[in-house]
Design a protein around this motif. Structure first.
Motif, PDB file in Angstrom:
ATOM      1  N   UNK A  28      25.369  36.279  17.155  1.00 49.41           N
ATOM      2  CA  UNK A  28      25.721  35.549  15.944  1.00 49.41           C
ATOM      3  C   UNK A  28      27.219  35.302  15.791  1.00 49.41           C
ATOM      4  N   UNK A  29      27.995  35.317  16.888  1.00 47.60           N
ATOM      5  CA  UNK A  29      29.425  35.070  16.750  1.00 47.60           C
ATOM      6  C   UNK A  29      29.675  33.700  16.130  1.00 47.60           C
ATOM      7  N   UNK A  78      36.870  39.166  17.777  1.00 44.35           N
ATOM      8  CA  UNK A  78      35.568  38.865  18.358  1.00 44.35           C
ATOM      9  C   UNK A  78      35.420  39.584  19.693  1.00 44.35           C
ATOM     10  N   UNK A  79      34.173  39.951  19.974  1.00 43.66           N
ATOM     11  CA  UNK A  79      33.797  40.529  21.271  1.00 43.66           C
ATOM     12  C   UNK A  79      32.645  39.675  21.791  1.00 43.66           C
ATOM     13  N   UNK A  80      32.846  39.052  22.935  1.00 45.24           N
ATOM     14  CA  UNK A  80      31.814  38.198  23.519  1.00 45.24           C
ATOM     15  C   UNK A  80      31.515  38.653  24.947  1.00 45.24           C
ATOM     16  N   UNK A  81      30.230  38.765  25.253  1.00 39.60           N
ATOM     17  CA  UNK A  81      29.779  39.110  26.609  1.00 39.60           C
ATOM     18  C   UNK A  81      28.702  38.106  26.991  1.00 39.60           C
ATOM     19  N   UNK A 120      23.331  45.196  14.406  1.00 44.56           N
ATOM     20  CA  UNK A 120      23.133  46.495  15.045  1.00 44.56           C
ATOM     21  C   UNK A 120      23.871  46.627  16.370  1.00 44.56           C
ATOM     22  N   UNK A 121      23.961  45.547  17.132  1.00 45.26           N
ATOM     23  CA  UNK A 121      24.656  45.613  18.422  1.00 45.26           C
ATOM     24  C   UNK A 121      26.140  45.945  18.216  1.00 45.26           C
ATOM     25  N   UNK A 153      27.638  33.489   3.439  1.00 42.80           N
ATOM     26  CA  UNK A 153      27.861  34.331   4.619  1.00 42.80           C
ATOM     27  C   UNK A 153      27.744  35.771   4.154  1.00 42.80           C
ATOM     28  N   UNK A 154      27.229  36.611   5.009  1.00 41.71           N
ATOM     29  CA  UNK A 154      27.099  38.029   4.662  1.00 41.71           C
ATOM     30  C   UNK A 154      28.481  38.660   4.464  1.00 41.71           C
ATOM     31  N   UNK A 155      28.501  39.825   3.795  1.00 43.06           N
ATOM     32  CA  UNK A 155      29.735  40.596   3.667  1.00 43.06           C
ATOM     33  C   UNK A 155      30.332  40.847   5.046  1.00 43.06           C
TER      34      UNK A 155
END
Length: 180
Positions: A28-29, A78-81, A120-121, A153-155
């Motif tokens: 969801x980035x 951000x962390x993207x893999x 959760x990730x 948008x969520x918190x």
């Protein structure tokens, strides 16, 4: 995909379009403009890390910056893999390599990030990472759904870890190459 031969490096402006494509593949980035990704790979290169395959393909990226007024803090944006590289602790390995480098360069003793509730990730990644650092963690809502996002948008929950001391040599980089 077996990811044993990787290049952990500072990003370069030419990585901007590849970063944009990678983030699109990592929901969801939040996607940003290519221009923003170019800035992440140029102006924020000192506080970010790219992971490339032997053929130069972008497989992972962590963007960060040192917030004005909090010079001992690294904020992870951000962390993207890449999907084909998940399940191999690449995100945690990138965080360790980046924090090791930025801590040595800038004396970082705190790390901050925001996570939306239920991601959760990301929650699991940062819990493991903060445990590795033996860092105490505080959480608070930084940007609220209603006040800052008009309910759209969520918190964004701020996780602040530290102070910590980074070991400059650890075993997280086994079977990888690392360049600065």
């Amino acid at each position: 995909m077996n990811i044993t031969q990787l290049n952990f490096c500072k990003p370069e402006p030419a990585d901007g379009p590849a970063l944009h494509a990678l983030i699109k593949r990592c929901p969801p980035l939040d996607t940003n403009s290519v221009y923003c990704n170019l800035l992440q790979c140029s102006d924020f290169a000192q506080t970010s890390i790219a992971v490339k395959s032997a053929d130069g393909g972008l497989l992972g990226f962590v963007s960060g910056y040192v917030p004005p007024g909090r010079l001992k803090t690294l904020f992870i944006w951000q962390v993207a893999v890449a999907p084909e590289c998940r399940g191999q602790q690449l995100a945690k390995r990138m965080l360790h390599a980046l924090v090791r480098r930025v801590s040595a360069d800038k004396g970082i003793a705190y790390l901050e990030t925001t996570i939306t509730p239920g991601n959760q990730a990301s929650e699991a990644l940062f819990e493991r990472f903060f445990n590795d650092l033996s860092a105490p963690v505080e959480t608070s809502v930084l940007f609220s759904k209603e006040q800052h996002f008009n309910g759209q948008h969520e918190d964004e929950v701020l996780y602040r870890a530290g102070p910590f001391i980074v070991q400059q040599s650890d075993t997280m980089q086994n079977s990888t190459t690392q360049t600065h």
